[in-house]
Design a protein around this motif. Structure first.
Motif, PDB file in Angstrom:
ATOM      1  N   TYR A  32       0.867  -1.176   0.000  1.00 33.70           N
ATOM      2  CA  TYR A  32       0.000   0.000   0.000  1.00 33.70           C
ATOM      3  C   TYR A  32       0.904   1.226   0.000  1.00 33.70           C
ATOM      4  N   PRO A  33       0.629   2.206  -0.837  1.00 25.30           N
ATOM      5  CA  PRO A  33       1.533   3.356  -0.947  1.00 25.30           C
ATOM      6  C   PRO A  33       1.643   4.170   0.340  1.00 25.30           C
ATOM      7  N   VAL A  34       2.834   4.678   0.580  1.00 23.27           N
ATOM      8  CA  VAL A  34       3.066   5.530   1.748  1.00 23.27           C
ATOM      9  C   VAL A  34       2.484   6.911   1.467  1.00 23.27           C
ATOM     10  N   PRO A  35       1.673   7.448   2.353  1.00 20.19           N
ATOM     11  CA  PRO A  35       1.115   8.791   2.149  1.00 20.19           C
ATOM     12  C   PRO A  35       2.212   9.857   2.076  1.00 20.19           C
ATOM     13  N   GLN A  36       1.874  10.991   1.515  1.00 17.62           N
ATOM     14  CA  GLN A  36       2.810  12.108   1.419  1.00 17.62           C
ATOM     15  C   GLN A  36       2.805  12.868   2.746  1.00 17.62           C
ATOM     16  N   TYR A  37       3.830  12.633   3.557  1.00 14.08           N
ATOM     17  CA  TYR A  37       3.915  13.270   4.870  1.00 14.08           C
ATOM     18  C   TYR A  37       4.850  14.479   4.844  1.00 14.08           C
ATOM     19  N   THR A  38       4.636  15.369   5.783  1.00 10.21           N
ATOM     20  CA  THR A  38       5.571  16.452   6.068  1.00 10.21           C
ATOM     21  C   THR A  38       6.247  16.123   7.390  1.00 10.21           C
ATOM     22  N   ARG A  39       7.557  15.911   7.373  1.00 15.05           N
ATOM     23  CA  ARG A  39       8.264  15.503   8.594  1.00 15.05           C
ATOM     24  C   ARG A  39       8.712  16.698   9.410  1.00 15.05           C
ATOM     25  N   GLU A  40       8.542  16.570  10.717  1.00 15.52           N
ATOM     26  CA  GLU A  40       9.010  17.573  11.671  1.00 15.52           C
ATOM     27  C   GLU A  40       9.798  16.864  12.764  1.00 15.52           C
ATOM     28  N   LYS A  41      11.008  17.347  13.031  1.00 22.00           N
ATOM     29  CA  LYS A  41      11.824  16.800  14.117  1.00 22.00           C
ATOM     30  C   LYS A  41      11.706  17.730  15.325  1.00 22.00           C
ATOM     31  N   ILE A  42      11.249  17.182  16.443  1.00 23.27           N
ATOM     32  CA  ILE A  42      11.142  18.002  17.649  1.00 23.27           C
ATOM     33  C   ILE A  42      12.171  17.531  18.673  1.00 23.27           C
ATOM     34  N   SER A  43      12.730  18.463  19.400  1.00 28.79           N
ATOM     35  CA  SER A  43      13.702  18.138  20.441  1.00 28.79           C
ATOM     36  C   SER A  43      12.968  17.738  21.719  1.00 28.79           C
ATOM     37  N   THR A  44      13.590  16.821  22.467  1.00 22.93           N
ATOM     38  CA  THR A  44      13.036  16.428  23.760  1.00 22.93           C
ATOM     39  C   THR A  44      13.855  17.068  24.873  1.00 22.93           C
ATOM     40  N   ASP A  45      13.254  17.154  26.044  1.00 24.32           N
ATOM     41  CA  ASP A  45      13.918  17.833  27.164  1.00 24.32           C
ATOM     42  C   ASP A  45      15.071  17.024  27.741  1.00 24.32           C
ATOM     43  N   ASP A  46      15.241  15.762  27.291  1.00 26.18           N
ATOM     44  CA  ASP A  46      16.353  14.958  27.786  1.00 26.18           C
ATOM     45  C   ASP A  46      17.475  14.834  26.750  1.00 26.18           C
ATOM     46  N   GLY A  47      17.503  15.752  25.790  1.00 26.63           N
ATOM     47  CA  GLY A  47      18.603  15.794  24.837  1.00 26.63           C
ATOM     48  C   GLY A  47      18.463  14.884  23.643  1.00 26.63           C
ATOM     49  N   ASP A  48      17.242  14.520  23.290  1.00 30.01           N
ATOM     50  CA  ASP A  48      17.013  13.632  22.162  1.00 30.01           C
ATOM     51  C   ASP A  48      16.030  14.302  21.196  1.00 30.01           C
ATOM     52  N   PHE A  49      15.432  13.501  20.316  1.00 36.26           N
ATOM     53  CA  PHE A  49      14.484  14.048  19.354  1.00 36.26           C
ATOM     54  C   PHE A  49      13.447  12.991  18.999  1.00 36.26           C
ATOM     55  N   LEU A  50      12.338  13.453  18.450  1.00 32.34           N
ATOM     56  CA  LEU A  50      11.297  12.581  17.917  1.00 32.34           C
ATOM     57  C   LEU A  50      10.954  13.061  16.516  1.00 32.34           C
ATOM     58  N   ASN A  51      10.763  12.129  15.599  1.00 33.44           N
ATOM     59  CA  ASN A  51      10.362  12.475  14.243  1.00 33.44           C
ATOM     60  C   ASN A  51       8.853  12.291  14.083  1.00 33.44           C
ATOM     61  N   LEU A  52       8.195  13.381  13.714  1.00 34.63           N
ATOM     62  CA  LEU A  52       6.747  13.400  13.550  1.00 34.63           C
ATOM     63  C   LEU A  52       6.403  13.577  12.077  1.00 34.63           C
ATOM     64  N   ASP A  53       5.505  12.757  11.569  1.00 28.60           N
ATOM     65  CA  ASP A  53       5.066  12.855  10.173  1.00 28.60           C
ATOM     66  C   ASP A  53       3.613  13.316  10.126  1.00 28.60           C
ATOM     67  N   TRP A  54       3.387  14.447   9.448  1.00 29.10           N
ATOM     68  CA  TRP A  54       2.091  15.123   9.450  1.00 29.10           C
ATOM     69  C   TRP A  54       1.410  15.074   8.082  1.00 29.10           C
ATOM     70  N   ARG A  55       0.070  15.097   8.122  1.00 36.32           N
ATOM     71  CA  ARG A  55      -0.754  15.373   6.945  1.00 36.32           C
ATOM     72  C   ARG A  55      -1.798  16.395   7.388  1.00 36.32           C
ATOM     73  N   PHE A  56      -1.885  17.493   6.655  1.00 35.93           N
ATOM     74  CA  PHE A  56      -2.706  18.621   7.101  1.00 35.93           C
ATOM     75  C   PHE A  56      -3.957  18.814   6.246  1.00 35.93           C
ATOM     76  N   GLN A  57      -5.071  19.066   6.924  1.00 35.09           N
ATOM     77  CA  GLN A  57      -6.288  19.562   6.283  1.00 35.09           C
ATOM     78  C   GLN A  57      -6.228  21.092   6.319  1.00 35.09           C
ATOM     79  N   ASP A  58      -7.259  21.742   5.802  1.00 34.69           N
ATOM     80  CA  ASP A  58      -7.280  23.211   5.833  1.00 34.69           C
ATOM     81  C   ASP A  58      -7.948  23.732   7.101  1.00 34.69           C
ATOM     82  N   ASN A  59      -8.081  22.867   8.110  1.00 36.05           N
ATOM     83  CA  ASN A  59      -8.638  23.286   9.395  1.00 36.05           C
ATOM     84  C   ASN A  59      -7.984  22.460  10.493  1.00 36.05           C
TER      85      ASN A  59
END
Length: 319
Positions: A32-59
């Motif tokens: 099944y095809p992978v959706p078109q995501y927008t990736r965002e890397k957020i920093s964590t308070d313990d010196g690491d990161f998490l990768n978040l993949d988003w799909r946005f509506q207009d609301n």
């Protein structure tokens, strides 16, 4: 009432009724095809990161947060079909990757496991800060266990409306024991292909702090959890981890409407993952046990969507 006596899921055809074929063909080999995501890397308070993949509506009315399972990522087939199904229904989508998943090794010595509710909380704080009116959680296997653990441990924000989880290990020890029995052992070998390289990578990142010598002796999840999961994440032993990270320990504290669906023929789940009598006493958790479905599969005839996302939508739309 919260114990759903009769499930609507119907498995048509031999392979959809077979626990192993439905699990393997319905998750690993299904395309099944992978959706078109927008990736965002957020920093964590313990010196690491998490990768978040988003799909946005207009609301920002509705957001579905998707949780993958052990050694998965945001692009697993069961998340792809779920992502598309909910996006087409008007939901914004956030498919997040646990530490070390999603194609990038994390920075701290810790990885992830069934009890890392602090990372779930970090993702929730991010979603709430973005201003979504209604937030819904959907999780599979370990990801589903994480959701239940989070709901049982944290005071939740009013924007979090409901959750739906599938194929979750309510008792981790029960699952570990079940996966020792042939032919269920085939799944451990699959997990070892990616887990062992991660432990080796951590050993190089943190010399002397990871038990690299035991890697050749992994024969079950007991060794993985005794020599890696527990010590790397602050548990006294694998038994301590199995107890504290099992959703069974927090079910009584869950106050958010939650659907738990565990197929009766799931090859990952042991008997203690089906505490039907216990669910008769809950007002917020609904427990459903289809006869078939395998592990995270629930395949349907004549569609690439699984019954899991359809059932999740039916439950969540009420909230």
């Amino acid at each position: 009432m919260p114990l759903i006596e009769h499930s609507a899921y119907e498995a048509k055809g031999f392979w959809r009724k077979n626990s192993h074929l439905s699990t393997i063909l319905g998750t690993r080999y299904k395309k099944y095809p992978v959706p078109q995501y927008t990736r965002e890397k957020i920093s964590t308070d313990d010196g690491d990161f998490l990768n978040l993949d988003w799909r946005f509506q207009d609301n920002k009315k509705k957001l579905a947060i998707l949780f993958h399972g052990l050694e998965g990522d945001s692009k697993r087939t069961y998340l792809n079909t779920c992502s598309d199904y909910f996006f087409e229904k008007g939901y914004n989508i956030l498919a997040w990757n646990h530490r070390s998943c999603g194609g990038e090794m994390n920075q701290t010595i810790r990885l992830y496991h069934h009890g890392v509710t602090d990372d779930v909380h970090r993702v929730m704080v991010k979603a709430i800060a973005e201003g979504y009116e209604s937030i819904y959680l959907i999780g599979y296997s370990m990801g589903g266990a994480l959701i239940v653990n989070y709901l049982g441990e944290y005071e939740t924000h009013h924007s979090l409306k409901a959750a739906a989880v599938f194929s979750i290990p309510i008792s981790l020890k029960s699952c570990s024991d079940t996966l020792k029995v042939f032919p269920n052992t085939i799944y451990l070998n699959n997990f070892k292909k990616t887990l062992i390289p991660k432990f080796k990578a951590k050993s190089k990142q943190y010399p002397g702090q990871v038990n690299e010598a035991m890697l050749a002796n992994i024969k079950s999840f007991d060794e993985i959890d005794a020599y890696y999961t527990a010590p790397l994440h602050g548990y006294a032993s694998k038994e301590d981890y199995y107890h504290k990270a099992s959703p069974a320990t927090v079910l009584d504290q869950v106050k958010v409407p939650t659907l738990i669906v565990n197929a009766a023929n799931d090859p990952f789940l042991g008997e203690e993952c089906y505490p039907k009598e216990r669910f008769k006493n809950y007002n917020h958790i609904y427990f459903e046990v289809p006869k078939y479905g395998g592990h995270c599969a629930f395949p349907l005839k004549n569609t690439l969507h699984s019954w899991a996302e359809i059932r999740a939508y039916e439950f969540l739309k009420a909230y």
